[in-house]
Design a protein around this motif. Structure first.
Motif, PDB file in Angstrom:
ATOM      1  N   ARG A  48      44.811  38.529  39.938  1.00  0.00           N
ATOM      2  CA  ARG A  48      44.805  39.969  40.158  1.00  0.00           C
ATOM      3  C   ARG A  48      44.315  40.202  41.585  1.00  0.00           C
ATOM      4  O   ARG A  48      43.515  39.430  42.111  1.00  0.00           O
ATOM      5  CB  ARG A  48      43.872  40.638  39.166  1.00  0.00           C
ATOM      6  CG  ARG A  48      44.374  40.488  37.745  1.00  0.00           C
ATOM      7  CD  ARG A  48      43.350  40.924  36.759  1.00  0.00           C
ATOM      8  NE  ARG A  48      43.287  42.377  36.703  1.00  0.00           N
ATOM      9  CZ  ARG A  48      42.537  43.035  35.830  1.00  0.00           C
ATOM     10  NH1 ARG A  48      41.782  42.389  34.979  1.00  0.00           N
ATOM     11  NH2 ARG A  48      42.531  44.356  35.826  1.00  0.00           N
ATOM     12  N   ILE A  49      44.792  41.257  42.214  1.00  0.00           N
ATOM     13  CA  ILE A  49      44.365  41.542  43.577  1.00  0.00           C
ATOM     14  C   ILE A  49      43.775  42.945  43.651  1.00  0.00           C
ATOM     15  O   ILE A  49      44.234  43.871  42.986  1.00  0.00           O
ATOM     16  CB  ILE A  49      45.523  41.370  44.594  1.00  0.00           C
ATOM     17  CG1 ILE A  49      46.723  42.246  44.223  1.00  0.00           C
ATOM     18  CG2 ILE A  49      45.935  39.922  44.697  1.00  0.00           C
ATOM     19  CD1 ILE A  49      47.833  42.207  45.236  1.00  0.00           C
ATOM     20  N   THR A  50      42.746  43.082  44.459  1.00  0.00           N
ATOM     21  CA  THR A  50      42.018  44.344  44.521  1.00  0.00           C
ATOM     22  C   THR A  50      42.833  45.471  45.141  1.00  0.00           C
ATOM     23  O   THR A  50      42.600  46.629  44.835  1.00  0.00           O
ATOM     24  CB  THR A  50      40.703  44.169  45.294  1.00  0.00           C
ATOM     25  OG1 THR A  50      40.994  43.674  46.596  1.00  0.00           O
ATOM     26  CG2 THR A  50      39.780  43.204  44.582  1.00  0.00           C
ATOM     27  N   ASP A  51      43.792  45.143  45.985  1.00  0.00           N
ATOM     28  CA  ASP A  51      44.610  46.200  46.597  1.00  0.00           C
ATOM     29  C   ASP A  51      45.397  46.983  45.554  1.00  0.00           C
ATOM     30  O   ASP A  51      45.642  48.175  45.723  1.00  0.00           O
ATOM     31  CB  ASP A  51      45.593  45.608  47.610  1.00  0.00           C
ATOM     32  CG  ASP A  51      44.908  45.099  48.858  1.00  0.00           C
ATOM     33  OD1 ASP A  51      43.697  45.340  49.012  1.00  0.00           O
ATOM     34  OD2 ASP A  51      45.586  44.461  49.675  1.00  0.00           O
ATOM     35  N   GLN A  52      45.820  46.318  44.517  1.00  0.00           N
ATOM     36  CA  GLN A  52      46.636  46.977  43.503  1.00  0.00           C
ATOM     37  C   GLN A  52      45.870  47.240  42.209  1.00  0.00           C
ATOM     38  O   GLN A  52      46.394  47.870  41.305  1.00  0.00           O
ATOM     39  CB  GLN A  52      47.874  46.138  43.215  1.00  0.00           C
ATOM     40  CG  GLN A  52      48.794  46.053  44.405  1.00  0.00           C
ATOM     41  CD  GLN A  52      50.028  45.252  44.110  1.00  0.00           C
ATOM     42  OE1 GLN A  52      50.225  44.733  43.027  1.00  0.00           O
ATOM     43  NE2 GLN A  52      50.905  45.155  45.097  1.00  0.00           N
ATOM     44  N   ASP A  53      44.650  46.751  42.102  1.00  0.00           N
ATOM     45  CA  ASP A  53      43.873  46.898  40.880  1.00  0.00           C
ATOM     46  C   ASP A  53      42.404  47.137  41.245  1.00  0.00           C
ATOM     47  O   ASP A  53      41.594  46.229  41.215  1.00  0.00           O
ATOM     48  CB  ASP A  53      44.029  45.625  40.031  1.00  0.00           C
ATOM     49  CG  ASP A  53      43.404  45.761  38.657  1.00  0.00           C
ATOM     50  OD1 ASP A  53      42.793  46.812  38.373  1.00  0.00           O
ATOM     51  OD2 ASP A  53      43.516  44.805  37.880  1.00  0.00           O
ATOM     52  N   PRO A  54      42.052  48.381  41.589  1.00  0.00           N
ATOM     53  CA  PRO A  54      40.683  48.640  42.034  1.00  0.00           C
ATOM     54  C   PRO A  54      39.631  48.334  40.966  1.00  0.00           C
ATOM     55  O   PRO A  54      38.518  47.946  41.288  1.00  0.00           O
ATOM     56  CB  PRO A  54      40.677  50.120  42.396  1.00  0.00           C
ATOM     57  CG  PRO A  54      41.976  50.669  41.976  1.00  0.00           C
ATOM     58  CD  PRO A  54      42.891  49.554  41.638  1.00  0.00           C
ATOM     59  N   GLU A  55      39.986  48.484  39.697  1.00  0.00           N
ATOM     60  CA  GLU A  55      39.022  48.168  38.644  1.00  0.00           C
ATOM     61  C   GLU A  55      38.665  46.685  38.644  1.00  0.00           C
ATOM     62  O   GLU A  55      37.577  46.307  38.210  1.00  0.00           O
ATOM     63  CB  GLU A  55      39.537  48.585  37.273  1.00  0.00           C
ATOM     64  CG  GLU A  55      39.257  50.034  36.966  1.00  0.00           C
ATOM     65  CD  GLU A  55      39.603  50.406  35.556  1.00  0.00           C
ATOM     66  OE1 GLU A  55      38.695  50.410  34.707  1.00  0.00           O
ATOM     67  OE2 GLU A  55      40.788  50.694  35.303  1.00  0.00           O
ATOM     68  N   TYR A  56      39.548  45.854  39.129  1.00  0.00           N
ATOM     69  CA  TYR A  56      39.279  44.423  39.203  1.00  0.00           C
ATOM     70  C   TYR A  56      38.119  44.155  40.166  1.00  0.00           C
ATOM     71  O   TYR A  56      37.208  43.381  39.861  1.00  0.00           O
ATOM     72  CB  TYR A  56      40.541  43.671  39.638  1.00  0.00           C
ATOM     73  CG  TYR A  56      40.356  42.190  39.798  1.00  0.00           C
ATOM     74  CD1 TYR A  56      39.980  41.394  38.725  1.00  0.00           C
ATOM     75  CD2 TYR A  56      40.563  41.578  41.024  1.00  0.00           C
ATOM     76  CE1 TYR A  56      39.806  40.023  38.874  1.00  0.00           C
ATOM     77  CE2 TYR A  56      40.388  40.212  41.179  1.00  0.00           C
ATOM     78  CZ  TYR A  56      40.015  39.438  40.105  1.00  0.00           C
ATOM     79  OH  TYR A  56      39.842  38.093  40.253  1.00  0.00           O
ATOM     80  N   ALA A  57      38.123  44.793  41.317  1.00  0.00           N
ATOM     81  CA  ALA A  57      37.035  44.618  42.285  1.00  0.00           C
ATOM     82  C   ALA A  57      35.716  45.124  41.697  1.00  0.00           C
ATOM     83  O   ALA A  57      34.665  44.496  41.855  1.00  0.00           O
ATOM     84  CB  ALA A  57      37.352  45.354  43.581  1.00  0.00           C
ATOM     85  N   ILE A  58      35.774  46.240  41.003  1.00  0.00           N
ATOM     86  CA  ILE A  58      34.571  46.791  40.374  1.00  0.00           C
ATOM     87  C   ILE A  58      34.070  45.828  39.300  1.00  0.00           C
ATOM     88  O   ILE A  58      32.869  45.558  39.200  1.00  0.00           O
ATOM     89  CB  ILE A  58      34.868  48.179  39.765  1.00  0.00           C
ATOM     90  CG1 ILE A  58      35.238  49.166  40.878  1.00  0.00           C
ATOM     91  CG2 ILE A  58      33.681  48.682  38.960  1.00  0.00           C
ATOM     92  CD1 ILE A  58      35.862  50.447  40.376  1.00  0.00           C
ATOM     93  N   ARG A  59      34.978  45.289  38.523  1.00  0.00           N
ATOM     94  CA  ARG A  59      34.600  44.351  37.463  1.00  0.00           C
ATOM     95  C   ARG A  59      33.923  43.111  38.050  1.00  0.00           C
ATOM     96  O   ARG A  59      32.960  42.594  37.491  1.00  0.00           O
ATOM     97  CB  ARG A  59      35.823  43.955  36.635  1.00  0.00           C
ATOM     98  CG  ARG A  59      35.464  43.108  35.431  1.00  0.00           C
ATOM     99  CD  ARG A  59      36.642  42.858  34.505  1.00  0.00           C
ATOM    100  NE  ARG A  59      37.154  44.107  33.966  1.00  0.00           N
ATOM    101  CZ  ARG A  59      38.343  44.636  34.296  1.00  0.00           C
ATOM    102  NH1 ARG A  59      39.140  44.015  35.139  1.00  0.00           N
ATOM    103  NH2 ARG A  59      38.746  45.767  33.768  1.00  0.00           N
ATOM    104  N   GLN A  60      34.429  42.642  39.184  1.00  0.00           N
ATOM    105  CA  GLN A  60      33.807  41.471  39.812  1.00  0.00           C
ATOM    106  C   GLN A  60      32.348  41.767  40.190  1.00  0.00           C
ATOM    107  O   GLN A  60      31.457  40.955  39.945  1.00  0.00           O
ATOM    108  CB  GLN A  60      34.600  41.047  41.048  1.00  0.00           C
ATOM    109  CG  GLN A  60      35.918  40.392  40.704  1.00  0.00           C
ATOM    110  CD  GLN A  60      36.701  40.030  41.954  1.00  0.00           C
ATOM    111  OE1 GLN A  60      36.833  40.815  42.877  1.00  0.00           O
ATOM    112  NE2 GLN A  60      37.206  38.803  41.972  1.00  0.00           N
ATOM    113  N   LEU A  61      32.106  42.928  40.794  1.00  0.00           N
ATOM    114  CA  LEU A  61      30.733  43.296  41.154  1.00  0.00           C
ATOM    115  C   LEU A  61      29.870  43.497  39.908  1.00  0.00           C
ATOM    116  O   LEU A  61      28.698  43.114  39.879  1.00  0.00           O
ATOM    117  CB  LEU A  61      30.726  44.573  41.990  1.00  0.00           C
ATOM    118  CG  LEU A  61      30.883  44.420  43.484  1.00  0.00           C
ATOM    119  CD1 LEU A  61      30.927  45.784  44.161  1.00  0.00           C
ATOM    120  CD2 LEU A  61      29.775  43.572  44.075  1.00  0.00           C
ATOM    121  N   SER A  62      30.434  44.096  38.892  1.00  0.00           N
ATOM    122  CA  SER A  62      29.705  44.315  37.651  1.00  0.00           C
ATOM    123  C   SER A  62      29.303  42.994  37.009  1.00  0.00           C
ATOM    124  O   SER A  62      28.195  42.851  36.473  1.00  0.00           O
ATOM    125  CB  SER A  62      30.559  45.145  36.692  1.00  0.00           C
ATOM    126  OG  SER A  62      29.839  45.461  35.541  1.00  0.00           O
TER     127      SER A  62
END
Length: 192
Positions: free
Chosen positions: A35-49
């Protein structure tokens, strides 16, 4: 009309079309193993979470990292300040629905930001108090009643979990003050 899936696994359906999927649909999709953060912002948030939750594990025991991440989440929600969230439904000129696609919304973003931290941090007074403080400050940035209701639900859940987990009278007193302060901010829009 066709609908797209947000997460796909090998050999799963990625789109359903009525009466059919356009033959050139794959030209407009990005498929890959990650998954890439450019197309899936929740993915980036999930990584930080996940980093925040792991920092609370007994082997790591780093609540400061968790609190720093909570501050980043609050900053992000204030920067988004009641933005318009797309519905994912796209219609043509005659208002006939042509595409339904998964979208990100405020509720999903807030859930991804705060749920795991609340669950793993409920027995840590400082983490819970900081979570309530972030929710309180974030509430002063928002004007949408729907967004404020989402934050209220996170405040209620954090209070409930921490109230069950904490036993020290001083911690419980601080929890009560933080809880009521967060709720007041959501009613008045002002930090208390």
């Amino acid at each position: 009309m066709y609908a797209l899936a947000s997460t796909c696994y090998p050999n799963t359906v990625i789109a359903v079309g009525v009466p059919h999927v356009p033959s050139d649909l794959l030209e407009y999709l990005t498929l890959g193993r990650e998954r890439i953060t450019d197309q899936d912002p929740e993915y980036a948030i999930r990584q930080l979470s996940e980093v925040a939750a792991r920092a609370l594990s007994p082997g790591t025991n780093d609540p400061v990292t968790t609190m720093d991440i909570l501050d980043r989440f609050g900053d992000a929600l204030c920067a988004l300040q009641d933005r318009w969230w797309p519905s994912g439904v796209h219609a043509d000129e005659s208002d006939k629905v042509r595409l339904v696609r998964p979208t990100v919304d405020f509720d999903g973003v807030a859930h991804t930001m705060f749920e795991m931290v609340r669950q793993y941090g409920s027995s840590s007074p400082e983490v819970t108090l900081h979570l309530l403080k972030v929710l309180q400050i974030t509430a002063t940035c928002l004007r949408s009643e729907e967004s404020l209701q989402v934050l209220r639900e996170h405040v209620q859940a954090a209070y409930h979990d921490a109230h069950k987990a904490l036993t020290n009278p001083r911690d419980l007193h601080r929890l009560e003050r933080a809880y009521h302060g967060a709720l007041r901010a959501m009613e008045t829009g002002l930090p208390k």
